[in-house]
Design a protein around this motif. Structure first.
Motif, PDB file in Angstrom:
ATOM      1  N   HIS A  40       0.963  -1.231   0.053  1.00  0.00           N
ATOM      2  CA  HIS A  40      -0.217  -0.038   0.057  1.00  0.00           C
ATOM      3  C   HIS A  40       0.878   1.162   0.023  1.00  0.00           C
ATOM      4  O   HIS A  40       2.159   1.357   0.505  1.00  0.00           O
ATOM      5  N   ASP A  41       0.248   2.503  -0.511  1.00  0.00           N
ATOM      6  CA  ASP A  41       1.000   3.784  -0.279  1.00  0.00           C
ATOM      7  C   ASP A  41       0.683   4.493   0.604  1.00  0.00           C
ATOM      8  O   ASP A  41      -0.632   4.901   0.640  1.00  0.00           O
ATOM      9  N   PRO A  42       1.377   4.572   1.596  1.00  0.00           N
ATOM     10  CA  PRO A  42       0.976   5.356   2.766  1.00  0.00           C
ATOM     11  C   PRO A  42       0.424   6.686   2.595  1.00  0.00           C
ATOM     12  O   PRO A  42      -0.197   7.452   3.345  1.00  0.00           O
ATOM     13  N   HIS A  43       0.943   7.407   1.551  1.00  0.00           N
ATOM     14  CA  HIS A  43       0.330   8.770   1.144  1.00  0.00           C
ATOM     15  C   HIS A  43      -1.016   8.842   0.567  1.00  0.00           C
ATOM     16  O   HIS A  43      -1.763   9.708   0.587  1.00  0.00           O
ATOM     17  N   LEU A  44      -1.628   7.574   0.132  1.00  0.00           N
ATOM     18  CA  LEU A  44      -2.759   7.415  -0.697  1.00  0.00           C
ATOM     19  C   LEU A  44      -3.641   6.533   0.189  1.00  0.00           C
ATOM     20  O   LEU A  44      -5.068   6.457  -0.223  1.00  0.00           O
TER      21      LEU A  44
ATOM     22  N   MET B 203     -10.754   1.587   6.453  1.00  0.00           N
ATOM     23  CA  MET B 203      -9.875   1.534   5.741  1.00  0.00           C
ATOM     24  C   MET B 203     -10.066   2.552   4.582  1.00  0.00           C
ATOM     25  O   MET B 203     -11.287   2.747   4.078  1.00  0.00           O
ATOM     26  N   CYS B 204      -8.959   3.155   3.965  1.00  0.00           N
ATOM     27  CA  CYS B 204      -9.139   3.938   2.582  1.00  0.00           C
ATOM     28  C   CYS B 204      -8.086   3.296   1.871  1.00  0.00           C
ATOM     29  O   CYS B 204      -6.832   3.527   2.087  1.00  0.00           O
TER      30      CYS B 204
ATOM     31  N   ALA C 234     -10.354   7.786  -7.746  1.00  0.00           N
ATOM     32  CA  ALA C 234     -11.175   7.350  -6.785  1.00  0.00           C
ATOM     33  C   ALA C 234     -10.570   6.538  -5.707  1.00  0.00           C
ATOM     34  O   ALA C 234      -9.648   5.763  -5.884  1.00  0.00           O
ATOM     35  N   ALA C 235     -10.933   6.742  -4.559  1.00  0.00           N
ATOM     36  CA  ALA C 235     -10.612   5.898  -3.303  1.00  0.00           C
ATOM     37  C   ALA C 235     -11.826   5.092  -2.912  1.00  0.00           C
ATOM     38  O   ALA C 235     -12.988   5.395  -3.151  1.00  0.00           O
ATOM     39  N   ARG C 236     -11.479   4.231  -2.223  1.00  0.00           N
ATOM     40  CA  ARG C 236     -12.628   3.161  -1.810  1.00  0.00           C
ATOM     41  C   ARG C 236     -12.354   3.121  -0.201  1.00  0.00           C
ATOM     42  O   ARG C 236     -11.410   2.864   0.217  1.00  0.00           O
TER      43      ARG C 236
ATOM     44  N   VAL D 233      -5.427  14.356   0.123  1.00  0.00           N
ATOM     45  CA  VAL D 233      -4.721  13.639  -0.871  1.00  0.00           C
ATOM     46  C   VAL D 233      -5.043  14.067  -2.341  1.00  0.00           C
ATOM     47  O   VAL D 233      -4.218  13.400  -3.313  1.00  0.00           O
ATOM     48  N   GLY D 234      -6.187  14.457  -2.392  1.00  0.00           N
ATOM     49  CA  GLY D 234      -6.445  14.924  -4.055  1.00  0.00           C
ATOM     50  C   GLY D 234      -7.328  13.829  -4.735  1.00  0.00           C
ATOM     51  O   GLY D 234      -7.429  14.041  -5.924  1.00  0.00           O
TER      52      GLY D 234
END
Length: 309
Positions: free
Chosen positions: A193-197, A214-215, A223-225, A255-256
């Motif tokens: 996983h990317d800790p920034h995203l 969780m994100c 898109a994020a889930r 984070v955009g």
């Protein structure tokens, strides 16, 4: 225990608190009540004015005057509530966070100085006595303040799998297929996983985890889930689910990400109401058979560019 015992302790405690604020500089330039309002807003980013009034047991008019002053001096900003359009959300500005941080630093220094006078061997006994008083005399709303959201520690990801499996089996009769799904989601996050995203939050009361969410990145660009929202039964009713979902929304927007999506099932009514309060919109639903049950799956989405403001 007698009334006199309680009054004697109250006199002692009041004197002790007064000694901490020697010179009346601890809360300056704010009153004690104003400092308490700043503290609550710093602890819980998503609070309505009504929540602050309930937490601190303040008169509505008195609180309104405090918030007006804070807004005039640039400490807070107010906007529509996520949970009720008739309410007003209150959020600290950068200047407000700085002010709250300064007050917290002063308080830590004074309390630290007080604890320096306590022998190390007596500190566990003192802490236990304080917890006992809180447990016996504390009001239900205190539980809301005591909840902390933190990053997972070693063992917490395993806890997420275990508690999801146990609770959904007990409350909805879901079989081990659901545990397998949760285990795969958690394993994928742990391994790559990317800790920034991407992030996991654990809601903790005392030293015990009582919730999680969780994100993670979604397959769709931008898109994020949101995944695996859970609150332990004994911790429900204190706004923990709202805080967890609010943390995901703030993170995803910060984070955009342009959109936040989630998949759930129609039987999870309490979770669905939380999503609706935060502005999620039902995008699609479809019957399916999973986890040993006939269910209706639902896709929900939140446009991060237009919500919350």
């Amino acid at each position: 225990m007698t009334v006199q015992d309680v009054r004697a302790f109250n006199r002692f405690y009041t004197g002790l608190i007064g000694a901490l604020d020697h010179g009346r500089r601890l809360y300056a330039p704010y009153t004690l009540t104003e400092a308490r309002v700043l503290y609550e807003l710093a602890q819980v980013p998503h609070l309505d004015a009504a929540d602050v009034r309930t937490l601190l047991d303040l008169d509505a008019g008195y609180l309104s005057r405090i918030l007006n002053r804070f807004e005039e001096t640039g400490l807070i900003e107010r906007g529509p509530s996520q949970s009720d359009p008739r309410r007003r959300r209150v959020r600290l500005t950068a200047r407000g966070q700085e002010a709250a941080g300064l007050l917290d630093e002063r308080a830590r220094e004074r309390v630290g100085a007080l604890l320096d006078t306590v022998a190390p061997a007596d500190r566990p006994r003192l802490a236990e006595a304080m917890r006992t008083i809180q447990d016996i005399l504390g009001e239900p709303r205190a539980a809301f303040r005591e909840i902390a959201l933190r990053e997972p520690r070693p063992g917490d990801l395993g806890w997420i799998v275990q508690r999801n499996a146990a609770l959904y089996a007990a409350e909805y009769g879901w079989n081990a297929d659901y545990e397998g799904l949760v285990a795969r989601i958690v394993a994928d996050f742990a391994e790559d996983h990317d800790p920034h995203l991407e992030r996991v939050w654990i809601a903790e009361r005392g030293s015990q985890p009582v919730g999680c969410v969780m994100c993670v990145r979604d397959e769709a660009p931008g898109a994020a889930r949101l995944r695996l929202l859970l609150v332990e039964p004994e911790a429900r009713g204190h706004g923990i689910g709202d805080r967890l979902v609010g943390a995901v929304i703030d993170f995803a927007r910060g984070v955009g990400y342009r959109e936040l999506v989630l998949w759930t099932n129609d039987v999870l009514g309490a979770a669905r109401r939380i999503y609706q309060r935060h502005g999620f919109v039902l995008a699609a639903e479809k019957p399916h058979r999973s986890f040993g049950r006939d269910l209706v799956g639902q896709d929900w989405r939140l446009d991060l560019h237009t919500s919350d403001e």
